[in-house]
Design a protein around this motif. Structure first.
Motif, PDB file in Angstrom:
ATOM      1  N   PHE A   1      17.814   9.430  63.736  1.00  0.00           N
ATOM      2  CA  PHE A   1      19.166   9.622  64.256  1.00  0.00           C
ATOM      3  C   PHE A   1      19.966   8.321  64.144  1.00  0.00           C
ATOM      4  N   ARG A   2      19.352   7.201  64.560  1.00  0.00           N
ATOM      5  CA  ARG A   2      20.080   5.917  64.539  1.00  0.00           C
ATOM      6  C   ARG A   2      20.373   5.446  63.116  1.00  0.00           C
ATOM      7  N   TYR A   3      19.465   5.743  62.210  1.00  0.00           N
ATOM      8  CA  TYR A   3      19.697   5.406  60.799  1.00  0.00           C
ATOM      9  C   TYR A   3      20.946   6.144  60.306  1.00  0.00           C
ATOM     10  N   VAL A   4      21.045   7.419  60.663  1.00  0.00           N
ATOM     11  CA  VAL A   4      22.180   8.232  60.230  1.00  0.00           C
ATOM     12  C   VAL A   4      23.449   7.808  60.975  1.00  0.00           C
ATOM     13  N   TYR A   5      23.325   7.639  62.283  1.00  0.00           N
ATOM     14  CA  TYR A   5      24.469   7.331  63.145  1.00  0.00           C
ATOM     15  C   TYR A   5      25.227   6.090  62.669  1.00  0.00           C
TER      16      TYR A   5
ATOM     17  N   GLU B   1      29.047  13.412  66.195  1.00  0.00           N
ATOM     18  CA  GLU B   1      28.659  14.812  65.968  1.00  0.00           C
ATOM     19  C   GLU B   1      28.076  15.011  64.574  1.00  0.00           C
ATOM     20  N   GLN B   2      28.681  14.308  63.605  1.00  0.00           N
ATOM     21  CA  GLN B   2      28.166  14.415  62.232  1.00  0.00           C
ATOM     22  C   GLN B   2      26.746  13.851  62.163  1.00  0.00           C
ATOM     23  N   ALA B   3      26.534  12.775  62.910  1.00  0.00           N
ATOM     24  CA  ALA B   3      25.192  12.165  62.909  1.00  0.00           C
ATOM     25  C   ALA B   3      24.169  13.176  63.445  1.00  0.00           C
ATOM     26  N   TYR B   4      24.537  13.908  64.500  1.00  0.00           N
ATOM     27  CA  TYR B   4      23.621  14.927  65.036  1.00  0.00           C
ATOM     28  C   TYR B   4      23.392  16.040  64.011  1.00  0.00           C
ATOM     29  N   ASP B   5      24.478  16.474  63.362  1.00  0.00           N
ATOM     30  CA  ASP B   5      24.340  17.557  62.373  1.00  0.00           C
ATOM     31  C   ASP B   5      23.436  17.141  61.222  1.00  0.00           C
TER      32      ASP B   5
ATOM     33  N   LYS C   1      32.069  15.488  53.982  1.00  0.00           N
ATOM     34  CA  LYS C   1      31.929  15.942  55.372  1.00  0.00           C
ATOM     35  C   LYS C   1      31.831  14.726  56.278  1.00  0.00           C
ATOM     36  N   ALA C   2      31.406  13.610  55.701  1.00  0.00           N
ATOM     37  CA  ALA C   2      31.262  12.385  56.495  1.00  0.00           C
ATOM     38  C   ALA C   2      31.786  11.199  55.698  1.00  0.00           C
ATOM     39  N   GLN C   3      32.193  10.189  56.438  1.00  0.00           N
ATOM     40  CA  GLN C   3      32.694   8.994  55.758  1.00  0.00           C
ATOM     41  C   GLN C   3      31.649   7.887  55.810  1.00  0.00           C
ATOM     42  N   ARG C   4      31.436   7.244  54.665  1.00  0.00           N
ATOM     43  CA  ARG C   4      30.459   6.148  54.606  1.00  0.00           C
ATOM     44  C   ARG C   4      30.921   5.038  55.545  1.00  0.00           C
TER      45      ARG C   4
ATOM     46  N   PRO D   1      24.557   5.880  71.485  1.00  0.00           N
ATOM     47  CA  PRO D   1      24.063   6.715  72.590  1.00  0.00           C
ATOM     48  C   PRO D   1      22.647   6.300  72.986  1.00  0.00           C
ATOM     49  N   SER D   2      22.348   6.456  74.270  1.00  0.00           N
ATOM     50  CA  SER D   2      21.007   6.070  74.731  1.00  0.00           C
ATOM     51  C   SER D   2      19.985   7.101  74.256  1.00  0.00           C
ATOM     52  N   LEU D   3      18.733   6.754  74.393  1.00  0.00           N
ATOM     53  CA  LEU D   3      17.644   7.648  73.991  1.00  0.00           C
ATOM     54  C   LEU D   3      17.740   8.987  74.740  1.00  0.00           C
TER      55      LEU D   3
END
Lengths: 190, 55
Positions: free
Chosen positions: A43-47, A54-58, A101-104, B11-13
């Protein structure tokens, strides 16, 4: 400061991980411990590479769905399972950039930015900061990825190599070249 | 166009865990499997045919 970019040292033993993967290949419900182990790092790599949460979650969701779909093809070849997941994440990210869909995005901590500049110049000024940000935009994407992982995310060359599909030495050499290029762009702006 | 964000709040864990969980991923995967299964179009038409054959 980022919470957890690189995977913590404490990990599954390779044998333990292999067993978990084999079980998950037979029944996807057994993928849960692997998901729990790697979800946050992915998730953090993507975020840090997309501009909206929201895009990071998707994207993270689709990484794990794709991983489950391709799990039957996964074979252990000496690389950690996380490297396989990071590669899926990288491919999903670039797909969303292509689909617009996402911006670099590059997420940088000011402290880290300051550390990088202080290695190159005697005094850190706001002008230097602005120059470095412009120089970063001039790098090719592969060079930017290497700089991003090595300096902004503090990943080891081994980990960079695993994510990018390079040997540790090759990752070192390519990162060194990317730094030279960045330095060159940085000094051109003087 | 590259966008650079400085000192971004992460965001936190706990927040991340609240937002996503394995059950959702598994449900999405199961749905995809169902949708991608080419036999799914044959299940319902084949049922009456089988019943007819049995009769």
């Amino acid at each position: 400061m980022p919470l957890q970019l690189s995977l913590p040292q404490q990990s599954f033993l390779p044998e333990e991980e292999k067993l978990l993967i084999e079980r998950a290949q037979k029944d996807p419900r057994f993928f849960a411990p692997l998901y729990e182990r790697y979800h946050d790092a992915i998730f953090r790599y993507v975020y840090r590479r997309v501009d909206e949460e929201e895009q990071a979650y998707d994207i993270t969701s689709s990484v794990f769905v794709k991983a489950l779909q391709a799990l039957h093809k996964y074979e252990y070849r000496g690389l950690p399972f996380s490297a396989w997941l990071f590669r899926i994440a990288k491919s999903e990210l670039y797909q969303s950039f292509r689909d617009q869909k996402a911006q670099r995005t590059v997420s940088i901590d000011k402290v880290v930015l300051k550390q990088v500049i202080e290695e190159w110049t005697e005094d850190y000024t706001e002008q230097d900061k602005a120059r470095l940000l412009v120089a970063l935009k001039e790098l090719k994407d592969q060079q930017l990825q290497l700089i991003e992982m090595r300096f902004f995310e503090k990943r080891s060359f081994k980990e960079i190599g695993e994510i990018c599909g390079l040997s540790e030495n090759n990752a070192k050499v390519k990162t060194f070249r990317a730094v030279l290029k960045l330095k060159q762009f940085f000094h051109q702006k003087e | 166009m590259l966008k650079i964000i400085l000192d971004r709040k992460e965001p936190s864990l706990e927040e991340v865990r609240q937002h996503q969980n394995f059950d959702e991923i598994l449900a999405a995967f199961t749905y995809q499997q169902k949708v991608n299964n080419p036999w799914r179009y044959w299940y319902y038409p084949l049922l009456p045919v089988c019943l007819l054959l049995l009769a």
